[in-house]
Scaffold this motif. Structure first.
Motif, PDB file in Angstrom:
ATOM      1  N   PHE A  26       7.204 -27.841  12.688  1.00 29.88           N
ATOM      2  CA  PHE A  26       6.622 -28.945  11.924  1.00 29.88           C
ATOM      3  C   PHE A  26       5.576 -29.673  12.761  1.00 29.88           C
ATOM      4  CE2 PHE A  26       6.928 -33.504  10.553  1.00 29.88           C
ATOM      5  CZ  PHE A  26       6.387 -33.349   9.290  1.00 29.88           C
ATOM      6  N   TYR A  27       5.888 -29.900  14.033  1.00 30.24           N
ATOM      7  CA  TYR A  27       4.925 -30.577  14.904  1.00 30.24           C
ATOM      8  C   TYR A  27       3.625 -29.786  14.999  1.00 30.24           C
ATOM      9  CZ  TYR A  27       2.416 -32.098  19.000  1.00 30.24           C
ATOM     10  OH  TYR A  27       1.417 -32.505  19.831  1.00 30.24           O
ATOM     11  N   TYR A  28       3.726 -28.490  15.300  1.00 32.74           N
ATOM     12  CA  TYR A  28       2.513 -27.700  15.528  1.00 32.74           C
ATOM     13  C   TYR A  28       1.747 -27.424  14.235  1.00 32.74           C
ATOM     14  CZ  TYR A  28       3.507 -27.089  20.442  1.00 32.74           C
ATOM     15  OH  TYR A  28       3.722 -27.332  21.780  1.00 32.74           O
ATOM     16  N   SER A  29       2.440 -27.408  13.099  1.00 30.57           N
ATOM     17  CA  SER A  29       1.750 -27.118  11.841  1.00 30.57           C
ATOM     18  C   SER A  29       1.191 -28.372  11.165  1.00 30.57           C
ATOM     19  CB  SER A  29       2.692 -26.396  10.873  1.00 30.57           C
ATOM     20  OG  SER A  29       3.786 -27.232  10.522  1.00 30.57           O
ATOM     21  N   LYS A  30       1.849 -29.543  11.389  1.00 25.56           N
ATOM     22  CA  LYS A  30       1.460 -30.747  10.659  1.00 25.56           C
ATOM     23  C   LYS A  30       1.014 -31.931  11.523  1.00 25.56           C
ATOM     24  CE  LYS A  30       2.662 -29.039   6.594  1.00 25.56           C
ATOM     25  NZ  LYS A  30       1.670 -28.768   5.521  1.00 25.56           N
ATOM     26  N   ASN A  32       0.202 -31.986  15.135  1.00 30.28           N
ATOM     27  CA  ASN A  32      -0.563 -31.784  16.366  1.00 30.28           C
ATOM     28  C   ASN A  32      -2.044 -32.068  16.111  1.00 30.28           C
ATOM     29  OD1 ASN A  32      -1.208 -31.133  18.984  1.00 30.28           O
ATOM     30  ND2 ASN A  32      -1.189 -28.916  18.634  1.00 30.28           N
ATOM     31  N   LYS A  33      -2.319 -33.340  15.830  1.00 34.70           N
ATOM     32  CA  LYS A  33      -3.670 -33.777  15.480  1.00 34.70           C
ATOM     33  C   LYS A  33      -3.755 -35.285  15.726  1.00 34.70           C
ATOM     34  CE  LYS A  33      -2.296 -34.316  10.649  1.00 34.70           C
ATOM     35  NZ  LYS A  33      -2.496 -33.883   9.256  1.00 34.70           N
ATOM     36  N   THR A  34      -4.868 -35.882  15.390  1.00 37.11           N
ATOM     37  CA  THR A  34      -5.047 -37.317  15.577  1.00 37.11           C
ATOM     38  C   THR A  34      -4.016 -38.102  14.769  1.00 37.11           C
ATOM     39  OG1 THR A  34      -7.421 -36.976  15.887  1.00 37.11           O
ATOM     40  CG2 THR A  34      -6.690 -39.222  15.396  1.00 37.11           C
ATOM     41  N   PHE A  35      -3.463 -39.154  15.378  1.00 40.43           N
ATOM     42  CA  PHE A  35      -2.453 -39.984  14.723  1.00 40.43           C
ATOM     43  C   PHE A  35      -2.817 -41.457  14.898  1.00 40.43           C
ATOM     44  CE2 PHE A  35      -1.125 -38.720  18.969  1.00 40.43           C
ATOM     45  CZ  PHE A  35      -0.918 -39.943  19.594  1.00 40.43           C
ATOM     46  N   LYS A  36      -2.199 -42.297  14.090  1.00 40.09           N
ATOM     47  CA  LYS A  36      -2.443 -43.746  14.170  1.00 40.09           C
ATOM     48  C   LYS A  36      -1.306 -44.421  14.927  1.00 40.09           C
ATOM     49  CE  LYS A  36      -5.100 -44.015   9.863  1.00 40.09           C
ATOM     50  NZ  LYS A  36      -5.169 -44.611   8.500  1.00 40.09           N
ATOM     51  N   ILE A  37      -1.648 -45.484  15.661  1.00 36.99           N
ATOM     52  CA  ILE A  37      -0.678 -46.229  16.469  1.00 36.99           C
ATOM     53  C   ILE A  37      -0.668 -47.681  16.020  1.00 36.99           C
ATOM     54  CG2 ILE A  37       0.054 -46.824  18.818  1.00 36.99           C
ATOM     55  CD1 ILE A  37      -2.039 -44.683  19.764  1.00 36.99           C
ATOM     56  N   SER A  38       0.524 -48.246  15.916  1.00 38.62           N
ATOM     57  CA  SER A  38       0.643 -49.687  15.703  1.00 38.62           C
ATOM     58  C   SER A  38       1.686 -50.245  16.657  1.00 38.62           C
ATOM     59  CB  SER A  38       1.014 -50.004  14.251  1.00 38.62           C
ATOM     60  OG  SER A  38       2.195 -49.327  13.874  1.00 38.62           O
ATOM     61  N   ASN A  39       1.643 -51.561  16.861  1.00 36.34           N
ATOM     62  CA  ASN A  39       2.548 -52.223  17.795  1.00 36.34           C
ATOM     63  C   ASN A  39       3.594 -53.016  17.020  1.00 36.34           C
ATOM     64  OD1 ASN A  39       3.802 -53.537  19.890  1.00 36.34           O
ATOM     65  ND2 ASN A  39       2.043 -54.799  20.458  1.00 36.34           N
ATOM     66  N   SER A  52       3.230 -40.285  13.501  1.00 37.13           N
ATOM     67  CA  SER A  52       4.057 -39.104  13.783  1.00 37.13           C
ATOM     68  C   SER A  52       5.543 -39.458  13.840  1.00 37.13           C
ATOM     69  CB  SER A  52       3.625 -38.459  15.105  1.00 37.13           C
ATOM     70  OG  SER A  52       2.298 -38.005  15.041  1.00 37.13           O
ATOM     71  N   ASP A  53       5.870 -40.641  14.416  1.00 36.72           N
ATOM     72  CA  ASP A  53       7.268 -41.100  14.412  1.00 36.72           C
ATOM     73  C   ASP A  53       7.808 -41.102  12.988  1.00 36.72           C
ATOM     74  OD1 ASP A  53       8.100 -42.700  17.217  1.00 36.72           O
ATOM     75  OD2 ASP A  53       5.947 -42.672  16.851  1.00 36.72           O
ATOM     76  N   LYS A  54       7.032 -41.694  12.094  1.00 37.96           N
ATOM     77  CA  LYS A  54       7.486 -41.853  10.711  1.00 37.96           C
ATOM     78  C   LYS A  54       7.569 -40.509   9.986  1.00 37.96           C
ATOM     79  CE  LYS A  54       5.797 -46.598  10.486  1.00 37.96           C
ATOM     80  NZ  LYS A  54       4.861 -47.566   9.867  1.00 37.96           N
ATOM     81  N   ALA A  55       6.595 -39.631  10.266  1.00 34.99           N
ATOM     82  CA  ALA A  55       6.603 -38.307   9.628  1.00 34.99           C
ATOM     83  C   ALA A  55       7.796 -37.477  10.101  1.00 34.99           C
ATOM     84  CB  ALA A  55       5.292 -37.583   9.925  1.00 34.99           C
ATOM     85  N   PHE A  56       8.069 -37.519  11.401  1.00 35.06           N
ATOM     86  CA  PHE A  56       9.229 -36.803  11.931  1.00 35.06           C
ATOM     87  C   PHE A  56      10.527 -37.304  11.290  1.00 35.06           C
ATOM     88  CE2 PHE A  56       7.236 -35.209  16.073  1.00 35.06           C
ATOM     89  CZ  PHE A  56       7.538 -33.885  15.834  1.00 35.06           C
TER      90      PHE A  56
END
Length: 268
Positions: A26-30, A32-39, A52-56
């Protein structure tokens, strides 16, 4: 705690082994690309969360819900899915989000199955490192690396004069408190790298791991892996590690007692 039947261990550990492979794919197919970060702390400190945290976590929840629809789920990002079941899954979709953000490969997916609040089966999956750790019972745990499975065992013969210590206090101990544990500071000669340090401990590469302020999703998935490899894990007050918080792992009882004494001045 009532022991699970062997067939149940096999069922749950097999599910986690398959899930580890699915998560890496899942990581390598979906992802492994640019992601957004929030604090999460919004100016009161820094606690990053990524898309990515939320998608995982959504992916993991969907797999659990499909296979075990009656079980409870507790995730770092999406909270509690409650039911009447005695079984609950605890999820840290990315343990080591800071590492993930900067491209450090030590981040992992952590998942545990708990029975009446006690972790019984755990998974630590490291997609970039192409390996994962899990326990198959309360007596046996493994690492699978590059497709090859190997049994885990702590370095039970470790002694104080050659102990390998990894520790991280994450700014939870003030400078004044750190002055109270000079021997610990002197012995901290090996890096602490998220859940990988606990995993290396279970594999006999480290003899002591001490960390501050673990949440349940940081430590629950690792507890059954560590115990099945012969390790000792408690809080710094020598209490049940399922409480989370400040955690100490030791390769044998003598080391554990020594380090509990050394940490006592700062154990809270």
């Amino acid at each position: 705690m009532k022991k699970l039947e062997k067939i149940n261990y096999k069922l749950y550990s097999s599910f986690l082994r398959n899930l580890a492979r699915e998560l890496t794919n899942f990581y390598y197919s979906k992802l492994n690309k640019t992601f957004k970060i929030s604090n999460k702390l919004k100016g009161r400190g820094y606690d990053p969360v990524t898309t990515s945290d939320k998608a995982f976590e959504k992916f993991i929840r969907s797999k659990i819900s499909k296979k075990f629809p009656d079980h409870q789920i507790i995730g770092e990002e999406f909270g509690l899915k409650k039911s009447k079941s005695d079984f609950s899954w605890v999820i840290d979709p990315i343990d080591g989000t800071r590492s993930y953000v900067i491209g450090n490969p030590t981040w992992s997916n952590l998942i545990s199955l708990n029975y009446k609040g006690q972790p019984i089966v755990g998974l630590a999956n490291f997609p970039i490192l192409k390996k994962f750790y899990f326990n198959a019972s309360d007596k046996i745990s493994f690492v699978v690396e590059n497709g090859k499975k190997r049994k885990l065992k702590v370095n039970s013969s470790a002694k104080m004069n050659n102990v390998k210590v990894s520790a991280a206090f994450h700014n939870y101990l003030t400078p004044n408190k750190l002055k109270k544990i000079p021997k610990i500071l002197k012995l901290m000669q090996f890096p602490c790298a998220d859940a990988l340090s606990y995993s290396h401990f279970a594999d006999g590469k480290l003899d002591i791991v001490a960390q501050c302020s673990n949440k349940i999703w940081d430590i629950h998935p690792l507890i059954p892996i560590i115990k099945a490899a012969g390790g000792i894990v408690t809080t710094w007050k020598n209490e049940d590690p399922a409480k989370a918080g400040h955690i100490l792992c030791s390769a044998n009882k003598k080391l554990h007692n020594n380090f509990l004494k050394l940490l006592k001045p700062v154990a809270e």
